[in-house]
Design an enzyme around this catalytic site. Structure first.
Site, mmCIF file in Angstrom:
data_model
loop_
_atom_site.group_PDB
_atom_site.id
_atom_site.type_symbol
_atom_site.label_atom_id
_atom_site.label_comp_id
_atom_site.label_asym_id
_atom_site.label_seq_id
_atom_site.Cartn_x
_atom_site.Cartn_y
_atom_site.Cartn_z
ATOM 1 N N ASP A 277 33.066 48.349 9.723
ATOM 2 C CA ASP A 277 31.431 48.196 9.361
ATOM 3 C C ASP A 277 31.517 47.394 8.144
ATOM 4 O O ASP A 277 32.207 47.631 7.144
ATOM 5 C CB ASP A 277 30.740 49.366 9.261
ATOM 6 C CG ASP A 277 29.237 49.219 8.649
ATOM 7 O OD1 ASP A 277 28.662 48.545 9.412
ATOM 8 O OD2 ASP A 277 29.006 49.857 7.645
ATOM 9 N N ASP B 244 28.272 54.582 6.042
ATOM 10 C CA ASP B 244 28.850 53.515 6.710
ATOM 11 C C ASP B 244 30.059 53.679 7.569
ATOM 12 O O ASP B 244 30.399 53.353 8.316
ATOM 13 C CB ASP B 244 29.510 52.672 5.422
ATOM 14 C CG ASP B 244 28.700 51.818 4.691
ATOM 15 O OD1 ASP B 244 27.364 51.614 5.196
ATOM 16 O OD2 ASP B 244 28.761 51.442 3.273
ATOM 17 N N GLU C 148 31.070 44.247 14.406
ATOM 18 C CA GLU C 148 29.849 43.983 14.737
ATOM 19 C C GLU C 148 29.668 42.516 15.026
ATOM 20 O O GLU C 148 30.094 41.629 14.235
ATOM 21 C CB GLU C 148 28.836 44.430 13.773
ATOM 22 C CG GLU C 148 28.411 45.849 13.846
ATOM 23 C CD GLU C 148 27.503 46.344 12.854
ATOM 24 O OE1 GLU C 148 26.599 47.264 13.004
ATOM 25 O OE2 GLU C 148 27.476 45.716 11.544
#
Ligand SMILES: [Zn+2]
Length: 386
Positions: A186, A358, A270
């Site tokens: 992340d 996170d 992502e």
């Protein structure tokens, strides 16, 4: 495998004059060698070869002492270039179909057409932030990434008034052993990255420092009058800072991606949606955001390249709700915990899980990624069964 490493050089004005001088002399030697071959061929039907031309260099130096300002291997390389040009010409002649005009003879180089010279073994040395060149001295250079492997040649090139050093290296290709380990990543503003194993990678301190320098330089630029020399100077300062940031950022993401690819067989990230343009450059928060955005997209492209060449699996997942949904690696609750950007802790009212925001996101990312992998494995199996 041969790999090239290119770095920008920052010569002083005096060094620049000296470098231009080397190019001019190399060009003259090149043209004289071409002429010599051409002349002898016209007179006797035979041209001198590479070794004969190379042997002439020490004799030329006696009548042209200025040639001593150039390293002897650099001069030999000029002769080599002439030889390569002629070899290419002979190949073209051989390959040309009958009846067509014969291919062009190797040409003399005009001013500005000769833009590089090469060291083959000696004549230079490399230190941490400088390059020492024969008769030129210590030239400033920023090695934003380390040179790998064994240096074979160094070519100094001038391109649109800028100077570059290109190291051609022999690099041993590492074959990574297969890895069953997987990791989710992340990326964020407070941390550069949080991994699904809970570890974090801090934003390097120079990001913050450079943001401030850039904000200051841009404010100064915006105060200067259009077309004034001080405005040109201020713009130069801004572009220098940008270049410095780019180099250091590249170095940083390169090392991180290398570490990931070395260890993990499956890497999940992502899909990045880096948001539009910066509306108000100069404010610190906007700058921080834009620098991070640029770093993340650079990280993605470096990671993609490295994963491809190491045959690692890189999976990207949709970022929707990854920071909200409650998920733990062993069994997930899945409750959607809505939170503001400022809330740094994920605290689930449904199952009681309390986790760094996170870290929770990184766990969601890896579980979504692994889900996608098993789906595609299943889909492939179904296709084979049909
Ligand atoms: Zn929960």
């Amino acid at each position: 495998m041969r790999k090239a490493f290119v770095y920008r050089l920052y010569p002083t004005p005096a060094q620049e004059t000296a470098l231009d001088g080397v190019l001019a002399l190399c060009r003259e030697v090149y043209n004289s060698m071409v002429n010599w071959r051409k002349h002898d061929f016209e007179v006797s039907g035979q041209s001198p070869n590479y070794y004969e031309q190379k042997k002439a260099l020490p004799i030329w130096k006696q009548s042209h002492p200025e040639l001593r300002e150039i390293h002897s291997q650099t001069l030999q390389d000029v002769v080599k270039r002439v030889d390569l040009a002629f070899q290419a010409f002979f190949r073209r002649v051989k390959a040309a179909p009958k009846g067509y005009p014969s291919p062009g003879y190797p040409r003399m180089k005009g001013i500005g057409q000769y833009d590089s010279f090469t060291f083959t073994q000696g004549g230079y040395s490399v230190t941490e932030n400088a390059l020492t060149l024969f008769k030129i001295g210590v030239v400033k250079v920023v090695f934003y990434r380390a040179i790998e492997g064994e240096i074979k040649t160094l070519t100094i090139r001038k391109r649109s008034e800028k100077w570059f050093a290109c190291f051609l290296c022999e690099v041993v290709v590492e074959s990574l052993s297969e890895s069953q380990e997987s990791i989710g990543i992340d990326v964020g503003l407070s941390q550069f990255a949080t991994l699904s194993d809970g570890s974090t990678l801090e934003n390097p301190r120079f990001f913050r420092k450079e943001e401030k320098a850039l904000a200051k330089a841009q404010r100064k630029l915006s105060r200067q009058k259009r077309g004034s020399s001080s405005r040109r100077e201020a713009r130069k300062v801004v572009s220098r800072i940008h270049e410095r940031i780019r180099n250091r950022r590249h170095n940083f993401v390169h090392q991180f991606a290398r570490r990931l690819v070395n260890r993990y067989g499956t890497i999940v990230v992502e899909n990045l949606n880096v948001k539009g343009m910066v509306k108000n450059p100069g404010t610190l928060r906007v700058l921080a955001k834009s620098i991070s955005d640029a770093s993340w997209s650079m990280f993605r492209s470096v990671l993609t390249q490295k994963a491809e060449s190491a045959v690692r699996r890189l999976v990207s997942v949709e970022p929707a709700y990854t920071s909200q949904d409650c998920r733990v690696p062993s069994g997930c609750c899945g409750y959607r915990v809505r939170k503001k950007l400022s809330e740094r802790v994920h605290s689930c009212p449904n199952c009681g899980l309390v986790l760094d925001r996170d870290h929770n996101a990184a766990l969601n990312i890896i579980s979504l990624g692994l889900q996608r992998v098993s789906q595609s494995v299943e889909a492939a199996a179904f296709m084979r069964a049909e």
